[in-house]
Design a protein around this motif. Structure first.
Motif: not given
Ligand code: AMP
Length: 399
Positions: A322-329, A199-203, A296-298, A227-229
């Protein structure tokens, strides 16, 4: 055939010896220089305590922050020295520098069980340049070298690479041993099925890791922004979700490789969609096909949470980064916390790595239900890429 192996600290005679230990004490500090998370220090205590018991003269070295190659009190290891004094209940002297006459004098006065912490290695630009002469100067301080800094294992710096050639006796500490052992159990000789959760932000930041994992795992789940890419590559309209347009072809190629290797690649089927990246955003749970235009899917949605958790049922080894979403919120945290719970309940060997992922585990107080939490964010990703880590390679012996 010659086998490569690493000698660890418990197989090395330390009695009365000057032992130079590279540790990763790069802890976060608040504006009053209080340590806000001492985990990195805690994780090297077994190596330090063992060295004390063995009557070694203990010389610790580390970097802290990014001081740009010159002394800067802002980045002094003083708060770390104080913290060490408290947790070890022992005097810890902070040297004024990491090399030079004053440091050599302090070392010459050391008695067995004494602890000297060298000042920030990065006050010298030679450290990050892996400079051989700087490595030699550090090595001159001691008889034995131990590396217990997994967090910096992916960087070739003087204190973890150049320094080693000047020692007859060198090896890894207990943290390094744990990290390497768990990595071997997960990625070299895994009990199968082996499942990776990414998971996490970017591919783009995890592309090499994904390509390597596809060759090794039995199943892979892709969640988070990444996942969205992939979903876009499958032709879904994902609104304003995080998509890296230039990686759509790569995502297709990864999915084709997974198919060829009969690796099950699971993507989210639903998500928590929001009209903006804000904890007060309007949200709704939708299938991936129905993300409203401009939304947007968060986070992964409830159906995906069940799908991912149930698909772990047979797993014998699970690796998660890597997190499944923007888990900080809070509104976008349920998917990540559901994965923490699924791993905590699993009887598989569970390994979690990457800064954000372990934050989620700690937030749920689930650390003791996970087999191993790696201390190395960047180093853990490098391991998932299947690449040798420079500071681990130099510890290897052939025998
Ligand atoms: P990483 O350092 O690549 O593991 O990315 C972690 C970050 O990915 C976290 O700060 C999350 O907020 C962010 N993230 C997780 N899911 C999403 C999402 N669906 N859209 C945007 N950012 C995301």
């Amino acid at each position: 055939m010659a086998i490569k192996y690493i000698k660890y600290i418990d197989k090395i005679n330390l009695k009365g010896k000057r032992v130079l230990i590279r540790v990763d004490l790069n802890v976060p500090l608040d504006k009053n220089k209080n340590i806000t998370d001492g985990n990195r220090i805690q994780s090297v205590l077994p190596t330090i305590n063992y060295s004390i018991k063995q009557d070694a003269k203990i010389i610790l070295m580390s970097h802290l922050g990014r001081p740009k190659g010159k002394p800067d009190t802002e980045f002094s290891l003083l708060p770390v020295a104080k913290y060490l004094c408290e947790v070890l209940q022992k005097k810890v002297i902070l040297a004024p520098d990491c090399i030079g006459q004053e440091v050599e004098k302090l070392v010459s006065e050391m008695q067995p069980r004494d602890i000297l912490l060298l000042e920030n290695l990065r006050f010298h630009p030679e450290e990050e340049k892996n400079d051989r002469e700087f490595g030699r100067k550090l090595a001159n301080l001691a008889d034995v070298y131990i590396n217990d800094a997994f967090g910096t294992a992916h960087r070739a710096h003087a204190s973890n690479v150049a320094v080693v050639e000047f020692f007859k006796e060198f090896g890894g500490g207990f943290l390094m041993k744990n990290e390497i052992e768990y990595f071997r159990k997960a990625m070299v000789e895994p009990a199968r099925p082996l499942v990776a959760i990414m998971g996490g932000a970017k591919v783009s930041e995890k592309l090499d890791a994904l390509e390597n994992l596809i060759q090794k795992v039995d199943k892979i789940f892709i969640g988070g922004g990444m996942a969205y890419t992939f979903l876009k590559a499958l032709g879904y309209d994902v609104g304003k979700s995080l998509v890296e347009g230039d990686l759509i072809e790569t995502a297709k190629m990864i999915m084709a490789k997974a198919k060829e290797r009969k690796v099950a690649l699971l993507l989210p089927v639903d998500c928590v969609a929001a009209d903006q990246l804000d904890s007060r955003a309007s949200t709704k749970i939708t299938s991936i096909q129905e993300i409203p235009p401009g939304w947007m899917g968060l986070d992964i949605g409830p159906a995906t949470r069940v799908l991912f958790a149930e698909s772990l049922a047979e797993a014998k080894t699970i690796v998660w980064n890597g997190p499944m979403g923007v888990f900080e919120m809070e509104p976008f945290s349920k998917g990540t916390f559901a994965m923490v719970e699924a791993l905590a309940e699993s009887s598989a060997l569970t390994i979690v790595g990457g800064g954000d992922t372990d934050v989620a585990v700690h937030k749920l107080n689930a650390a003791d239900k996970i087999s191993y939490i790696s201390t190395g964010g960047g180093a853990f990703i490098e391991i998932l890429k299947g690449k040798p880590l420079p500071s681990i390679s130099v510890l290897e012996r052939t025998g």
